[in-house]
Design an enzyme around this catalytic site. Structure first.
Site, PDB file in Angstrom:
ATOM      1  N   TYR A   1     -14.816   8.163   6.187  1.00 42.43           N
ATOM      2  CA  TYR A   1     -13.963   9.093   6.942  1.00 42.43           C
ATOM      3  C   TYR A   1     -14.530  10.518   6.964  1.00 42.43           C
ATOM      4  CZ  TYR A   1     -10.120   5.723   7.518  1.00 42.43           C
ATOM      5  OH  TYR A   1      -9.340   4.653   7.905  1.00 42.43           O
TER       6      TYR A   1
ATOM      7  N   HIS B   1      -7.453  -0.088  10.908  1.00 45.76           N
ATOM      8  CA  HIS B   1      -8.359   0.880  11.531  1.00 45.76           C
ATOM      9  C   HIS B   1      -9.161   0.152  12.600  1.00 45.76           C
ATOM     10  CE1 HIS B   1     -11.442   3.946  12.059  1.00 45.76           C
ATOM     11  NE2 HIS B   1     -12.304   2.949  12.043  1.00 45.76           N
TER      12      HIS B   1
ATOM     13  N   ASN C   1      -0.924   3.000   8.124  1.00 42.40           N
ATOM     14  CA  ASN C   1      -0.803   2.431   9.465  1.00 42.40           C
ATOM     15  C   ASN C   1      -1.528   1.098   9.638  1.00 42.40           C
ATOM     16  OD1 ASN C   1      -3.368   3.439   9.451  1.00 42.40           O
ATOM     17  ND2 ASN C   1      -3.200   4.588  11.357  1.00 42.40           N
TER      18      ASN C   1
ATOM     19  N   LYS D   1      -6.032  -2.453   6.170  1.00 40.19           N
ATOM     20  CA  LYS D   1      -5.909  -1.449   5.114  1.00 40.19           C
ATOM     21  C   LYS D   1      -5.081  -1.944   3.923  1.00 40.19           C
ATOM     22  CE  LYS D   1      -6.440   2.481   8.283  1.00 40.19           C
ATOM     23  NZ  LYS D   1      -5.942   3.821   8.635  1.00 40.19           N
TER      24      LYS D   1
ATOM     25  N   GLU E   1     -19.952   2.739  12.004  1.00 42.95           N
ATOM     26  CA  GLU E   1     -19.014   2.070  11.089  1.00 42.95           C
ATOM     27  C   GLU E   1     -19.479   0.661  10.728  1.00 42.95           C
ATOM     28  OE1 GLU E   1     -14.980   4.516  12.360  1.00 42.95           O
ATOM     29  OE2 GLU E   1     -15.138   2.402  12.900  1.00 42.95           O
TER      30      GLU E   1
END
Ligand code: CMP
Length: 139
Positions: free
Chosen positions: A50, A116, A113, A10, A127
């Site tokens: 998402y 993913h 975080n 990310k 995905e």
């Protein structure tokens, strides 16, 4: 059983120059990168990826974060790749992640975080297909 999972490094992890460290962790765990793409998400790309979280209170903030800088999207392949990658990442909230996991080491909080990873075979299929054509994936 060999399977594939989708991983994203990310914007927070890319900003802190952690791409190499994170990919080394995939390598060491036997999660072989079979497709890699560095890209800048558009808002529509983030929202589509998402979409399952659309009703959540954190959805807008999450999408804003995901367009805040470039990301690295990877397909990882290996035995039990989905579960193995989730163990390697640690809990969604870095504060709750086990020592030595990617999110513990590189994540700041439940939103920022670092990585993913797909959470099921169905999600992985969606995905991977969201970012890659079959001809983009080797091995
Ligand atoms: P990820 O594994 O990419 O899947 C959905 C993301 O939403 C998650 O990591 C976090 O970045 C974010 N997220 C999940 N729960 C929360 C929350 N309670 N508050 C803010 N962001 C969240």
């Amino acid at each position: 059983m060999s399977e594939r999972t989708l991983a994203i490094i990310k914007p927070d992890a890319v900003r802190k120059n952690a791409i190499g460290d994170i990919i080394a962790r995939y390598d060491k765990a036997g999660l072989k990168p079979v497709a890699i793409r560095m890209m800048q998400f558009s808002k529509a790309t983030a929202e589509g990826f998402y979409a399952v979280h659309k009703a959540r209170p954190f959805f807008d903030s999450l999408c804003t974060f995901m367009v805040s800088g470039p990301v690295v999207v990877l397909v990882l392949q290996g035995d039990n790749a989905i579960k193995k990658n989730r163990e390697l990442m640690g809990a969604t909230d870095p504060a709750k992640a086990e020592a030595g996991t990617i999110r513990k080491v590189h994540g700041a909080n439940i939103e920022f975080n670092a990585v993913h990873g797909s959470d099921s075979p169905e999600t992985a299929k969606f995905e991977i297909g969201y970012f890659f054509a079959e001809m983009d994936v080797v091995g």
